[in-house]
Structures are given as C-alpha cells and as structure tokens.
Design a protein around this motif. Structure first.
Motif, PDB file in Angstrom:
ATOM      1  N   GLU A   1      -4.273 -36.032 -10.534  1.00 55.80           N
ATOM      2  CA  GLU A   1      -5.682 -35.832 -10.911  1.00 55.80           C
ATOM      3  C   GLU A   1      -6.214 -36.959 -11.791  1.00 55.80           C
ATOM      4  O   GLU A   1      -7.391 -37.310 -11.706  1.00 55.80           O
ATOM      5  CB  GLU A   1      -5.845 -34.496 -11.640  1.00 55.80           C
ATOM      6  CG  GLU A   1      -5.665 -33.306 -10.738  1.00 55.80           C
ATOM      7  CD  GLU A   1      -5.676 -31.976 -11.492  1.00 55.80           C
ATOM      8  OE1 GLU A   1      -6.004 -30.964 -10.846  1.00 55.80           O
ATOM      9  OE2 GLU A   1      -5.374 -31.964 -12.700  1.00 55.80           O
ATOM     10  N   ASN A   2      -5.368 -37.539 -12.634  1.00 56.21           N
ATOM     11  CA  ASN A   2      -5.825 -38.577 -13.561  1.00 56.21           C
ATOM     12  C   ASN A   2      -5.954 -39.955 -12.923  1.00 56.21           C
ATOM     13  O   ASN A   2      -6.578 -40.838 -13.485  1.00 56.21           O
ATOM     14  CB  ASN A   2      -4.885 -38.662 -14.772  1.00 56.21           C
ATOM     15  CG  ASN A   2      -4.983 -37.427 -15.637  1.00 56.21           C
ATOM     16  OD1 ASN A   2      -5.971 -36.707 -15.604  1.00 56.21           O
ATOM     17  ND2 ASN A   2      -3.946 -37.179 -16.420  1.00 56.21           N
ATOM     18  N   ASP A   3      -5.367 -40.150 -11.767  1.00 54.91           N
ATOM     19  CA  ASP A   3      -5.438 -41.444 -11.103  1.00 54.91           C
ATOM     20  C   ASP A   3      -6.661 -41.468 -10.187  1.00 54.91           C
ATOM     21  O   ASP A   3      -6.595 -41.104  -9.023  1.00 54.91           O
ATOM     22  CB  ASP A   3      -4.161 -41.705 -10.306  1.00 54.91           C
ATOM     23  CG  ASP A   3      -4.120 -43.111  -9.739  1.00 54.91           C
ATOM     24  OD1 ASP A   3      -5.044 -43.911 -10.017  1.00 54.91           O
ATOM     25  OD2 ASP A   3      -3.167 -43.414  -9.019  1.00 54.91           O
ATOM     26  N   THR A   4      -7.788 -41.902 -10.728  1.00 53.17           N
ATOM     27  CA  THR A   4      -9.035 -41.930  -9.958  1.00 53.17           C
ATOM     28  C   THR A   4      -9.313 -43.302  -9.344  1.00 53.17           C
ATOM     29  O   THR A   4     -10.344 -43.495  -8.716  1.00 53.17           O
ATOM     30  CB  THR A   4     -10.212 -41.528 -10.865  1.00 53.17           C
ATOM     31  OG1 THR A   4     -10.257 -42.453 -11.963  1.00 53.17           O
ATOM     32  CG2 THR A   4     -10.065 -40.103 -11.364  1.00 53.17           C
ATOM     33  N   THR A   5      -8.408 -44.240  -9.521  1.00 57.16           N
ATOM     34  CA  THR A   5      -8.640 -45.591  -9.020  1.00 57.16           C
ATOM     35  C   THR A   5      -8.163 -45.780  -7.585  1.00 57.16           C
ATOM     36  O   THR A   5      -8.399 -46.815  -6.993  1.00 57.16           O
ATOM     37  CB  THR A   5      -7.919 -46.624  -9.911  1.00 57.16           C
ATOM     38  OG1 THR A   5      -6.511 -46.355  -9.866  1.00 57.16           O
ATOM     39  CG2 THR A   5      -8.420 -46.552 -11.342  1.00 57.16           C
ATOM     40  N   ARG A   6      -7.511 -44.792  -7.029  1.00 54.50           N
ATOM     41  CA  ARG A   6      -6.943 -44.930  -5.686  1.00 54.50           C
ATOM     42  C   ARG A   6      -7.348 -43.752  -4.816  1.00 54.50           C
ATOM     43  O   ARG A   6      -7.662 -42.674  -5.307  1.00 54.50           O
ATOM     44  CB  ARG A   6      -5.413 -44.978  -5.762  1.00 54.50           C
ATOM     45  CG  ARG A   6      -4.911 -46.143  -6.558  1.00 54.50           C
ATOM     46  CD  ARG A   6      -3.415 -46.177  -6.584  1.00 54.50           C
ATOM     47  NE  ARG A   6      -2.996 -47.201  -7.516  1.00 54.50           N
ATOM     48  CZ  ARG A   6      -2.081 -47.045  -8.438  1.00 54.50           C
ATOM     49  NH1 ARG A   6      -1.455 -45.909  -8.547  1.00 54.50           N
ATOM     50  NH2 ARG A   6      -1.770 -48.030  -9.238  1.00 54.50           N
ATOM     51  N   ILE A   7      -7.273 -43.951  -3.535  1.00 54.42           N
ATOM     52  CA  ILE A   7      -7.479 -42.849  -2.587  1.00 54.42           C
ATOM     53  C   ILE A   7      -6.197 -42.044  -2.543  1.00 54.42           C
ATOM     54  O   ILE A   7      -5.103 -42.588  -2.382  1.00 54.42           O
ATOM     55  CB  ILE A   7      -7.831 -43.391  -1.185  1.00 54.42           C
ATOM     56  CG1 ILE A   7      -9.155 -44.144  -1.243  1.00 54.42           C
ATOM     57  CG2 ILE A   7      -7.870 -42.263  -0.172  1.00 54.42           C
ATOM     58  CD1 ILE A   7      -9.508 -44.852   0.034  1.00 54.42           C
ATOM     59  N   GLN A   8      -6.321 -40.738  -2.698  1.00 56.66           N
ATOM     60  CA  GLN A   8      -5.143 -39.872  -2.782  1.00 56.66           C
ATOM     61  C   GLN A   8      -4.626 -39.504  -1.395  1.00 56.66           C
ATOM     62  O   GLN A   8      -5.284 -38.766  -0.653  1.00 56.66           O
ATOM     63  CB  GLN A   8      -5.483 -38.587  -3.553  1.00 56.66           C
ATOM     64  CG  GLN A   8      -6.025 -38.830  -4.938  1.00 56.66           C
ATOM     65  CD  GLN A   8      -4.988 -39.428  -5.859  1.00 56.66           C
ATOM     66  OE1 GLN A   8      -3.805 -39.202  -5.720  1.00 56.66           O
ATOM     67  NE2 GLN A   8      -5.449 -40.215  -6.820  1.00 56.66           N
ATOM     68  N   ILE A   9      -3.489 -40.037  -1.054  1.00 57.96           N
ATOM     69  CA  ILE A   9      -2.783 -39.663   0.165  1.00 57.96           C
ATOM     70  C   ILE A   9      -1.362 -39.346  -0.272  1.00 57.96           C
ATOM     71  O   ILE A   9      -0.736 -40.123  -0.994  1.00 57.96           O
ATOM     72  CB  ILE A   9      -2.765 -40.789   1.214  1.00 57.96           C
ATOM     73  CG1 ILE A   9      -4.192 -41.125   1.653  1.00 57.96           C
ATOM     74  CG2 ILE A   9      -1.912 -40.394   2.415  1.00 57.96           C
ATOM     75  CD1 ILE A   9      -4.281 -42.310   2.579  1.00 57.96           C
ATOM     76  N   GLY A  10      -0.847 -38.214   0.130  1.00 55.51           N
ATOM     77  CA  GLY A  10       0.483 -37.832  -0.333  1.00 55.51           C
ATOM     78  C   GLY A  10       1.387 -37.409   0.798  1.00 55.51           C
ATOM     79  O   GLY A  10       0.942 -36.975   1.856  1.00 55.51           O
ATOM     80  N   MET A  11       2.666 -37.568   0.550  1.00 58.28           N
ATOM     81  CA  MET A  11       3.674 -37.129   1.496  1.00 58.28           C
ATOM     82  C   MET A  11       4.876 -36.635   0.693  1.00 58.28           C
ATOM     83  O   MET A  11       5.313 -37.293  -0.247  1.00 58.28           O
ATOM     84  CB  MET A  11       4.097 -38.292   2.395  1.00 58.28           C
ATOM     85  CG  MET A  11       5.173 -37.912   3.384  1.00 58.28           C
ATOM     86  SD  MET A  11       5.615 -39.266   4.479  1.00 58.28           S
ATOM     87  CE  MET A  11       6.750 -40.162   3.460  1.00 58.28           C
ATOM     88  N   LEU A  12       5.356 -35.475   1.033  1.00 51.44           N
ATOM     89  CA  LEU A  12       6.587 -34.966   0.434  1.00 51.44           C
ATOM     90  C   LEU A  12       7.704 -35.191   1.432  1.00 51.44           C
ATOM     91  O   LEU A  12       7.605 -34.778   2.588  1.00 51.44           O
ATOM     92  CB  LEU A  12       6.468 -33.467   0.127  1.00 51.44           C
ATOM     93  CG  LEU A  12       5.446 -33.064  -0.914  1.00 51.44           C
ATOM     94  CD1 LEU A  12       5.374 -31.537  -1.016  1.00 51.44           C
ATOM     95  CD2 LEU A  12       5.783 -33.660  -2.258  1.00 51.44           C
ATOM     96  N   HIS A  13       8.733 -35.864   1.006  1.00 53.13           N
ATOM     97  CA  HIS A  13       9.869 -36.138   1.891  1.00 53.13           C
ATOM     98  C   HIS A  13      11.134 -35.634   1.192  1.00 53.13           C
ATOM     99  O   HIS A  13      11.768 -36.346   0.423  1.00 53.13           O
ATOM    100  CB  HIS A  13       9.968 -37.636   2.187  1.00 53.13           C
ATOM    101  CG  HIS A  13      11.062 -37.973   3.139  1.00 53.13           C
ATOM    102  ND1 HIS A  13      11.004 -37.667   4.481  1.00 53.13           N
ATOM    103  CD2 HIS A  13      12.242 -38.591   2.943  1.00 53.13           C
ATOM    104  CE1 HIS A  13      12.118 -38.075   5.062  1.00 53.13           C
ATOM    105  NE2 HIS A  13      12.885 -38.633   4.153  1.00 53.13           N
ATOM    106  N   PHE A  14      11.460 -34.373   1.437  1.00 50.09           N
ATOM    107  CA  PHE A  14      12.620 -33.730   0.828  1.00 50.09           C
ATOM    108  C   PHE A  14      13.456 -33.079   1.913  1.00 50.09           C
ATOM    109  O   PHE A  14      12.924 -32.489   2.857  1.00 50.09           O
ATOM    110  CB  PHE A  14      12.189 -32.614  -0.144  1.00 50.09           C
ATOM    111  CG  PHE A  14      11.608 -33.110  -1.417  1.00 50.09           C
ATOM    112  CD1 PHE A  14      12.422 -33.349  -2.517  1.00 50.09           C
ATOM    113  CD2 PHE A  14      10.250 -33.324  -1.547  1.00 50.09           C
ATOM    114  CE1 PHE A  14      11.889 -33.804  -3.704  1.00 50.09           C
ATOM    115  CE2 PHE A  14       9.706 -33.770  -2.723  1.00 50.09           C
ATOM    116  CZ  PHE A  14      10.522 -34.014  -3.810  1.00 50.09           C
ATOM    117  N   ASN A  15      14.745 -33.164   1.768  1.00 49.04           N
ATOM    118  CA  ASN A  15      15.650 -32.357   2.572  1.00 49.04           C
ATOM    119  C   ASN A  15      15.964 -31.117   1.749  1.00 49.04           C
ATOM    120  O   ASN A  15      16.138 -31.197   0.538  1.00 49.04           O
ATOM    121  CB  ASN A  15      16.940 -33.109   2.869  1.00 49.04           C
ATOM    122  CG  ASN A  15      16.717 -34.258   3.813  1.00 49.04           C
ATOM    123  OD1 ASN A  15      15.915 -34.171   4.730  1.00 49.04           O
ATOM    124  ND2 ASN A  15      17.415 -35.355   3.593  1.00 49.04           N
TER     125      ASN A  15
END
Length: 149
Positions: A102-116
């Motif tokens: 939420e605090n990082d407003t300088t970038r476009i938020q794209i996320g990926m969770l990569h967990f086994n």
C-alpha cells in the motif's frame, strides 16, 4: 472434494469431541499431533488453515484461468503464512506485507505468489489412520489395532 472431506471430518469430530484450542490451526495440529510432517518438505501444510483463497483449485482450468484482486492476493498470502509449520520458512508478516504494498505508490502493483505447499492425501488418511480415545488421529501399529489395518 478432498478439502470438503477433511472439513466434514473435522466438524464432525469437534462436535462430538470438543477440542480446547484457540484457533482452527491449533485444532488441526492437535488432531494430527501423532502424524509425522517429515514428508511435507515445503514447510507448509495448506489444510492447517481454513481456505478462503482456495489455492488448491486456483487456476486449475487451463482454458478458464482465475484472476485475482488485491483482497484475494492478501488472503492467499495470509493463508500460506498461517499454514507454515517450520520455523525455517521465513515470510514477511501479512500486515507488514500489506503495508509495503500500500505504501509503494511509485509503481504499478502487479503481484505473483510462487509457493510450493503440501496438502493432505485424504485417500491415504482414510485407509491408514484412526481416531484413538483422545480424539487424535494415529497411525496404527501392527499390534495396536486390527480393525483399521
């Protein structure tokens, strides 16, 4: 189907044999106390939490991939954090993770969770486990139980 089978078993057991645990995870851990976790190499057993993110079926259809949103993404991360049982698996606490995003407003938020992560194999559990008088699942020894072998 497997997830609903475990949930039905858990609800049925807790109805007849109340478990004095503070959380769902504590209750699952107390039921599976005598079952070894050595095969769970990832350090995460997904059934240790109630699954609202439904990661076991997420993107399971190749022609209809699931999409996520911020809420689902955080829920999935939170579930994986709470399902972790091995201290060596280090994850950022979910609240800290959310604040970082939420605090990082300088970038476009794209996320990926990569967990086994590991899940219970309910077909094995049905054939090899039984409930003892203390409402805990156990693996029968050859001489301990002839009814479950």
């Amino acid at each position: 189907m497997k997830k609903s089978s475990i949930l039905i078993i858990f609800v049925g057991i807790t109805t007849f044999f109340p478990i004095h645990a503070q959380t769902y995870t504590d209750a699952i851990d107390s039921i599976f106390f005598h079952i070894g976790k050595t095969d769970a190499k990832t350090g995460i057993i997904y059934e240790r939490v109630l699954s609202f993110a439904n990661l076991t079926h997420y993107n399971s259809l190749e022609d209809h991939p699931d999409t996520s949103n911020f809420s689902h993404f955080l829920r999935a991360y939170n579930e994986l954090c709470r399902a972790t049982f091995r201290p060596s698996v280090t994850m950022i606490p979910p609240d800290t993770f959310k604040r970082l995003i939420e605090n990082d407003t300088t970038r476009i938020q794209i996320g990926m969770l990569h967990f086994n992560f590991n899940t219970f194999d309910t077909s094995v559990a049905r054939h090899k486990l039984y409930f003892d008088s203390d409402s805990v699942l156990r693996i029968p020894s050859p001489r301990a139980c002839t009814c479950c072998a």
